[in-house]
Structure formats: C-alpha cells, structure tokens
Design an enzyme around this catalytic site. Structure first.
Site, PDB file in Angstrom:
ATOM      1  N   HIS A  16       0.831  -1.203   0.000  1.00 56.46           N
ATOM      2  CA  HIS A  16       0.000   0.000   0.000  1.00 56.46           C
ATOM      3  C   HIS A  16       0.866   1.254   0.000  1.00 56.46           C
ATOM      4  O   HIS A  16       0.612   2.210  -0.726  1.00 56.46           O
ATOM      5  CB  HIS A  16      -0.910   0.020   1.228  1.00 56.46           C
ATOM      6  CG  HIS A  16      -1.933  -1.059   1.181  1.00 56.46           C
ATOM      7  ND1 HIS A  16      -3.255  -0.819   0.918  1.00 56.46           N
ATOM      8  CD2 HIS A  16      -1.824  -2.394   1.332  1.00 56.46           C
ATOM      9  CE1 HIS A  16      -3.908  -1.961   0.918  1.00 56.46           C
ATOM     10  NE2 HIS A  16      -3.064  -2.928   1.171  1.00 56.46           N
ATOM     11  N   ASP A 119      -5.978   5.857   2.049  1.00 51.53           N
ATOM     12  CA  ASP A 119      -5.971   4.490   1.529  1.00 51.53           C
ATOM     13  C   ASP A 119      -7.348   3.844   1.738  1.00 51.53           C
ATOM     14  O   ASP A 119      -8.096   4.222   2.644  1.00 51.53           O
ATOM     15  CB  ASP A 119      -4.910   3.675   2.283  1.00 51.53           C
ATOM     16  CG  ASP A 119      -4.785   2.271   1.750  1.00 51.53           C
ATOM     17  OD1 ASP A 119      -3.943   2.062   0.866  1.00 51.53           O
ATOM     18  OD2 ASP A 119      -5.550   1.363   2.202  1.00 51.53           O
TER      19      ASP A 119
HETATM   20  O1  LIG Z   1      10.190 -10.334  -2.694  1.00 59.40           O
HETATM   21  C1  LIG Z   1       9.472  -9.358  -2.945  1.00 59.40           C
HETATM   22  C2  LIG Z   1       8.063  -9.350  -2.739  1.00 59.40           C
HETATM   23  C3  LIG Z   1       7.350  -8.236  -3.080  1.00 59.40           C
HETATM   24  N1  LIG Z   1       7.990  -7.143  -3.600  1.00 59.40           N
HETATM   25  C4  LIG Z   1       7.214  -5.933  -3.961  1.00 59.40           C
HETATM   26  O2  LIG Z   1       6.202  -5.728  -2.996  1.00 59.40           O
HETATM   27  C5  LIG Z   1       4.998  -5.334  -3.621  1.00 59.40           C
HETATM   28  C6  LIG Z   1       3.947  -6.372  -3.296  1.00 59.40           C
HETATM   29  O3  LIG Z   1       2.695  -5.862  -3.611  1.00 59.40           O
HETATM   30  P1  LIG Z   1       1.462  -6.779  -4.069  1.00 59.40           P
HETATM   31  O4  LIG Z   1       1.801  -7.578  -5.245  1.00 59.40           O
HETATM   32  O5  LIG Z   1       0.289  -5.875  -4.233  1.00 59.40           O
HETATM   33  O6  LIG Z   1       1.261  -7.819  -2.921  1.00 59.40           O
HETATM   34  P2  LIG Z   1       1.045  -7.714  -1.327  1.00 59.40           P
HETATM   35  O7  LIG Z   1       2.239  -7.238  -0.680  1.00 59.40           O
HETATM   36  O8  LIG Z   1       0.561  -9.051  -0.952  1.00 59.40           O
HETATM   37  O9  LIG Z   1      -0.125  -6.600  -1.209  1.00 59.40           O
HETATM   38  C7  LIG Z   1      -1.318  -6.461  -0.471  1.00 59.40           C
HETATM   39  O10 LIG Z   1      -1.877  -5.247  -1.011  1.00 59.40           O
HETATM   40  C8  LIG Z   1      -2.249  -5.306  -2.387  1.00 59.40           C
HETATM   41  C9  LIG Z   1      -2.736  -3.939  -2.795  1.00 59.40           C
HETATM   42  O11 LIG Z   1      -3.903  -3.591  -2.144  1.00 59.40           O
HETATM   43  C10 LIG Z   1      -3.293  -6.383  -2.597  1.00 59.40           C
HETATM   44  O12 LIG Z   1      -3.616  -6.470  -3.979  1.00 59.40           O
HETATM   45  C11 LIG Z   1      -2.740  -7.705  -2.103  1.00 59.40           C
HETATM   46  O13 LIG Z   1      -3.699  -8.740  -2.267  1.00 59.40           O
HETATM   47  C12 LIG Z   1      -2.362  -7.575  -0.634  1.00 59.40           C
HETATM   48  O14 LIG Z   1      -1.846  -8.790  -0.139  1.00 59.40           O
HETATM   49  C13 LIG Z   1       5.275  -5.241  -5.108  1.00 59.40           C
HETATM   50  O15 LIG Z   1       5.568  -3.903  -5.451  1.00 59.40           O
HETATM   51  C14 LIG Z   1       6.514  -6.092  -5.292  1.00 59.40           C
HETATM   52  O16 LIG Z   1       7.348  -5.642  -6.342  1.00 59.40           O
HETATM   53  C15 LIG Z   1       9.327  -7.138  -3.818  1.00 59.40           C
HETATM   54  O17 LIG Z   1       9.895  -6.153  -4.315  1.00 59.40           O
HETATM   55  N2  LIG Z   1      10.032  -8.244  -3.492  1.00 59.40           N
END
Ligand SMILES: O=c1ccn([C@@H]2O[C@H](COP(=O)(O)OP(=O)(O)O[C@H]3O[C@H](CO)[C@@H](O)[C@H](O)[C@H]3O)[C@@H](O)[C@H]2O)c(=O)[nH]1
Length: 475
Positions: A16, A119
């Site tokens: 987020h 948010d």
């Molecule tokens: O090893 C890792 C893992 C993640 N990321 C970054 O972290 C972010 C992850 O975001 P997202 O793919 O949206 O997953 P979540 O962290 O699981 O995000 C939460 O928030 C999102 C936005 O609301 C929702 O869509 C998801 O379901 C919810 O779990 C992205 O920018 C990735 O590039 C990294 O850089 N490296």
C-alpha cells in the site's frame, strides 16, 4: 503562490505504502501548485518499511514539496491486521494533522490544506478531514473490478437478497452476476472476507467508508479494465483511474539483489521463470516440496523468492540465512545450473529484465501491474485478500494469464488452506506460462505498451489526474 496541501494516509504494509507514495510523486510532478504530506503508519517490526522510506528520502530525485512523516510505532502492540493497525493510529493521525494545520495558520506562505487522500483501509480518517471541512478521496490500491465486486455484494447484502457467508456457499457452484465483471464469477473465486461471517463487520465498515469519500482514485488504467471502469462510472461512483503506478526502478538493492541481477544477465532471453508471492506470502514445508519438485521436473530456468514462515506472534515471513534449510535435500545442488533461490527479491528490476519470461504470482494488485507494465505473463496462484478475484479477472476476463489456480486460498490466522497444490498442477502452469509464443504473451505485450501510453500526456490516466484536480481540488 500558496500551494494547495494534500494529506496522504497510506495503510500500513509495503504494498500500500509504495503505490501511495508513488502516486504522490506523480501528482506533484503533474501539477506544481500542489504540496503533499504523507503520514506513514507502520506495523511493528516492519523493517522493510524503514528501508524503503530511507532509500526514498535519501534519493536525489525526492521531490521538494513532498514531505514524509513517520508516525510513532508502538512496537509492542499485538495488532497485525491492517484495519486494527489503522484504527489504533487514528489519534496519532489526528494529532499530526492538527500540528500541520497549526503550522499553516501561523505561516500564510505554507500550503493550505485542500484535501485528504486516504488508503482504502484508512477511510476511518475521513472523519478527521470532515472535521476540518476538507474533502476526502480514497486511494484504491487494488483494481476496479474488485472495487465493483465489493460495492455490489454489499448492496445485495444490505437488500437482504444474498448471503455469501452461509456455510456451503463457497463450494455450492453458484455463479454470480457482478456488474464490474463481464463473466459470471464463481463463488469459490470470491475473496475470503465476503465468504466468512467473522469479516461481516469489517466489510460493512470498509464499503461504507468508500461511500463516504468524494471520489475514488484507482491504481489501474482504463485500457486494462475497460469493462469494470465503464460499469463503475455508469453508477454513482466518481472514479479516477490514474495508474499503473509502480515504484521507481532505481530502488536501493541489496547485495543479494545485485548478485541476482548479475545471474539474470547471464541467462538467455525470456528463459527464466520468476516465482514470488508478495510481501507476506509464504508456504509450509509440504507445499515448498511440491514447488521444488515441479521446478525440477519442468527443467525450466527459475528464480524463486522463498520466504521463511514468520516467527510465533508475527504475520511477516522473513528470509532464510541459508535457503537450503527450507528446501528438500539436494535440491539446490541438483538445480544449481538452472536456478536460484533467494529471499526478498528486487521484483520490479527482475520483471524488467529481458531474461525473465514468466511469473508465478499470488496476484497482489501491485505485482499484476508490474508484470503488465514489463510485459511478463503470469501463472496465477492466489493466496489471500482479494487475490482470488484478481486471478479470475486476469485468466477469465482479460485472458492475460494462465491458471495454476484461481480459487486456492490460505488463511494463516485460522491455519486453514485449500490443501497442498500438487507438483503436477504447478508444473503444468509453469510450462504453459513459459511458452515462447502464445496468445497470452501477445496480449500482455500489447497491454504493456498501453500501460505506458496511459501515463503520457493525453493518455487516459494523465487526463484522469487532471479531472481529479479540477473536480476535487477546484483549482
Ligand atoms: O520479494 C518481494 C516481494 C514483493 N515485492 C514488492 O512488494 C509489492 C507487493 O505488492 P502486491 O503484489 O500488491 O502484494 P502484497 O504485498 O501481498 O499486497 C497487499 O496489497 C495489495 C494492494 O492492495 C493487494 O492487492 C494484495 O492482495 C495484498 O496482499 C510489489 O511492489 C513487489 O514488487 C518485492 O519487491 N520483493
């Protein structure tokens, strides 16, 4: 000229925070009459948030009229879920905003508060804006189709015409007509929060919060979700699709990250499968074994972000100091010539690398946008939150992904999940997503180009940003 001040309140959680801050940067560069203060609410022990803020604010490109204020964190609090953390932070935000307003009153040249951008999990803060007589808009960090789904199901629940929380509903085979989806959505692809009674109060508050806002800024773009955007705009929701908003490519990268990028440099084009499950995704031993066997049997080159299950009392997985610890014996030796297992990945840089040809993803919305932007097709494996409908949308609606599953779910809180996904099913998805020539790959490549155009002057998201400034800020 006195600037119009915006207060941004991202929810705790890196997924987020990053997209909200990036939107703030985009908006400031878009219109120089604006100044933005972001209040960061941090979960206890979220060290990735500290690292991110540090790299952000020490960057020479950090905009002058963007201010990041880290709210104090009670490291001993037990709250783990977004809504609990957000609720606990209301007094802190109220105080911080009051300080900001005092400051602007004492200095007529400082920005005058014009609006709140909160948010989707921070709509409780709208009351603070109401108290100050300024409008609030929601920043929606997920997609438009899911937004429409939540609004529609809530309406049906209020009318008493549908109860999705009854015990057998999920496996009943029911298909729902939801205006933001072009195809009927099967019950088992709905998010857990609408399937379980325990979340009823949360969902009710969440949707009512969305309805309180003057508009909803969505991190999507019209070309990606035309049906959903159209259906919402036809209703009474004031929608501003302004994405795809991704974090900057030049993030600080760890030594492990640099090694990973060097390894990718040595791999043939589009040959590597990337597996990564978001900021809090992780698996138990049995599932890790199935993934490892699927990779080994497929013979596909891979880069796997494997996280260690969190310690007792935490929801945040950590990195293994030695990944061999979490893997079947001998796996690393047997696959040394074709694969790498790492912890936290430099995901955007990985997806942007020409060696990467496919992505096994949990379908978090940011991961979806990043894969679209860099033109890498996904094999869907949702775990929790809204990832099941996201996966369904990608596979069935947009035909931009192949399916490992659209209904798999993990609920670490209750210790329940949809069982262990078999190595055969994973291997099938891997092979399909890595096909060199496929309709899916062509579609994703086309959408990648459209995503870049949407952000350019005259593009759909660029124009929607202008519309937001006109309609909400009235400047
Ligand atoms: O090893 C890792 C893992 C993640 N990321 C970054 O972290 C972010 C992850 O975001 P997202 O793919 O949206 O997953 P979540 O962290 O699981 O995000 C939460 O928030 C999102 C936005 O609301 C929702 O869509 C998801 O379901 C919810 O779990 C992205 O920018 C990735 O590039 C990294 O850089 N490296």
């Amino acid at each position: 000229m006195t600037k119009s001040g915006l207060v941004f309140i991202p929810a705790p959680g890196i997924g987020h925070l990053v997209s909200t801050v990036e939107f703030a940067k985009l908006l400031i560069n878009h219109d120089h009459r604006l100044s933005i203060t972001v209040f960061v609410i941090k979960a206890p022990r979220a060290t990735n948030v500290d690292a991110y803020i540090h790299s952000l604010t020490s960057s020479p490109n950090f905009p002058k009229h963007l201010q990041i204020i880290h709210l104090p964190t009670d490291e001993s609090q037990s709250a783990q879920y977004l809504h609990e953390l957000t609720q606990n932070s209301i007094p802190l935000v109220r105080q911080a905003v009051s300080d900001l307003v005092q400051q602007s009153r004492s200095d007529p040249d400082s920005p005058q508060l014009a609006a709140f951008v909160v948010d989707m999990f921070c709509t409780a803060m709208i009351d603070i804006a109401d108290g100050l007589g300024v409008p609030s808009v929601v920043f929606y960090t997920s997609g438009a189709a899911f937004l429409g789904l939540m609004l529609h199901l809530h309406q049906l629940r209020e009318q008493g015409t549908l109860d999705t929380t009854s015990r057998d509903f999920k496996d009943s085979g029911t298909e729902l007509t939801i205006p933001s989806f072009a195809n009927p959505v099967p019950a088992n692809a709905l998010p857990t929060v609408v399937l379980e009674k325990q979340w009823e109060g949360f969902v009710d508050e969440y949707v009512k919060g969305l309805r309180k806002a003057k508009g909803i800024i969505v991190n999507t773009f019209e070309e990606l979700e035309p049906h959903a955007v159209h259906s919402l705009s036809e209703g009474d929701t004031r929608l501003y699709p302004v994405g795809p908003i991704l974090s900057a490519k030049d993030d600080e990268t760890s030594q492990q990250g640099w090694d990973t990028m060097e390894w990718l440099d040595d791999q043939p084009e589009s040959s590597v499968l990337f597996l990564c499950f978001g900021s809090v995704g992780y698996f138990g031993e049995d599932q890790v074994r199935e993934i490892a066997m699927a990779l080994e049997n497929s013979g596909v080159r891979f880069l796997w972000s494997l996280r260690k299950p969190p310690p007792e009392g935490s929801r945040r997985p950590t990195d293994y100091s030695d990944p061999a610890e979490g893997l079947p014996e001998g796996f690393l030796d047997r696959t040394a010539s074709i694969g790498r297992v790492i912890g936290w990945a430099p995901q955007k840089q990985v997806l942007a690398h020409k060696a990467v040809g496919g992505f096994v993803s949990h379908c978090g919305w940011n991961s979806i946008l990043e894969s679209v932007y860099f033109g890498v097709p996904i094999a869907t494996w949702p775990l929790y939150a809204e990832q099941q409908p996201n996966a369904f949308e990608l596979v069935r609606e947009l035909k931009m992904a192949v399916e490992i599953s659209v209904e798999y779910r993990i609920d670490h809180k209750n210790g329940s999940n949809s069982g262990v996904m078999s190595r055969e099913r994973i291997e099938k998805g891997i092979k399909e997503v890595m096909e060199r020539e496929s309709e899916t790959r062509t579609k994703v490549k086309q959408m990648s180009e459209m995503s870049r155009k949407a952000l350019m002057e005259g593009g759909s998201s660029y124009s929607n940003m202008d519309r937001f400034i006109d309609e909400v800020l009235n400047i």
